[in-house]
Design a protein around this motif. Structure first.
Motif, PDB file in Angstrom:
ATOM      1  N   PHE A 121      42.244  32.979  12.752  1.00 42.76           N
ATOM      2  CA  PHE A 121      41.063  32.115  12.811  1.00 42.76           C
ATOM      3  C   PHE A 121      40.078  32.422  11.690  1.00 42.76           C
ATOM      4  CE2 PHE A 121      36.954  30.769  14.654  1.00 42.76           C
ATOM      5  CZ  PHE A 121      37.246  29.420  14.774  1.00 42.76           C
ATOM      6  N   ASP A 122      39.879  33.705  11.357  1.00 43.03           N
ATOM      7  CA  ASP A 122      38.921  34.034  10.295  1.00 43.03           C
ATOM      8  C   ASP A 122      39.427  33.566   8.933  1.00 43.03           C
ATOM      9  OD1 ASP A 122      40.936  35.868  10.292  1.00 43.03           O
ATOM     10  OD2 ASP A 122      39.665  37.600   9.850  1.00 43.03           O
ATOM     11  N   GLN A 123      40.728  33.570   8.719  1.00 43.26           N
ATOM     12  CA  GLN A 123      41.269  33.039   7.468  1.00 43.26           C
ATOM     13  C   GLN A 123      41.035  31.528   7.394  1.00 43.26           C
ATOM     14  OE1 GLN A 123      45.322  34.414   7.795  1.00 43.26           O
ATOM     15  NE2 GLN A 123      44.981  35.935   6.186  1.00 43.26           N
ATOM     16  N   TYR A 124      41.179  30.868   8.522  1.00 38.71           N
ATOM     17  CA  TYR A 124      40.945  29.429   8.576  1.00 38.71           C
ATOM     18  C   TYR A 124      39.480  29.123   8.259  1.00 38.71           C
ATOM     19  CZ  TYR A 124      40.637  24.741  10.572  1.00 38.71           C
ATOM     20  OH  TYR A 124      40.412  23.401  10.767  1.00 38.71           O
ATOM     21  N   LEU A 125      38.547  29.903   8.815  1.00 39.91           N
ATOM     22  CA  LEU A 125      37.125  29.693   8.522  1.00 39.91           C
ATOM     23  C   LEU A 125      36.823  29.957   7.052  1.00 39.91           C
ATOM     24  CD1 LEU A 125      35.250  31.161  11.605  1.00 39.91           C
ATOM     25  CD2 LEU A 125      35.582  28.767  10.980  1.00 39.91           C
ATOM     26  N   GLY A 126      37.436  30.979   6.502  1.00 37.67           N
ATOM     27  CA  GLY A 126      37.243  31.261   5.078  1.00 37.67           C
ATOM     28  C   GLY A 126      37.752  30.132   4.205  1.00 37.67           C
ATOM     29  N   PHE A 127      38.911  29.596   4.578  1.00 38.83           N
ATOM     30  CA  PHE A 127      39.471  28.469   3.830  1.00 38.83           C
ATOM     31  C   PHE A 127      38.563  27.253   3.927  1.00 38.83           C
ATOM     32  CE2 PHE A 127      42.365  24.750   3.713  1.00 38.83           C
ATOM     33  CZ  PHE A 127      42.775  24.874   2.392  1.00 38.83           C
ATOM     34  N   LEU A 128      38.032  26.973   5.120  1.00 37.06           N
ATOM     35  CA  LEU A 128      37.100  25.848   5.266  1.00 37.06           C
ATOM     36  C   LEU A 128      35.825  26.066   4.454  1.00 37.06           C
ATOM     37  CD1 LEU A 128      37.293  24.801   9.017  1.00 37.06           C
ATOM     38  CD2 LEU A 128      38.175  23.598   7.029  1.00 37.06           C
TER      39      LEU A 128
END
Length: 56
Positions: free
Chosen positions: A4-11
């Motif tokens: 999830f934190d990688q997804y937030l970083g990507f966003l």
């Protein structure tokens, strides 16, 4: 796959990239020509006033 934190970083990365892109487009198409045009008009006014002062 992704956490999830990688997804937030990507966003966050996509958001910053998109904001930067549209800001660059806005500056190139509106702000810079407005700035250059205004400075040219002011310079022409100064030149006219200098000519008037020399004549009068």
């Amino acid at each position: 796959m992704f956490e999830f934190d990688q997804y937030l970083g990507f966003l966050a990365f996509l958001t910053i990239l998109t904001i930067g892109f549209w800001l660059m487009i806005f500056l190139i198409t509106f702000v810079v020509p407005y700035w250059i045009g205004g400075s040219l008009i002011e310079r022409l006014k100064e030149i006219k006033e200098e000519k008037k002062a020399k004549r009068g």
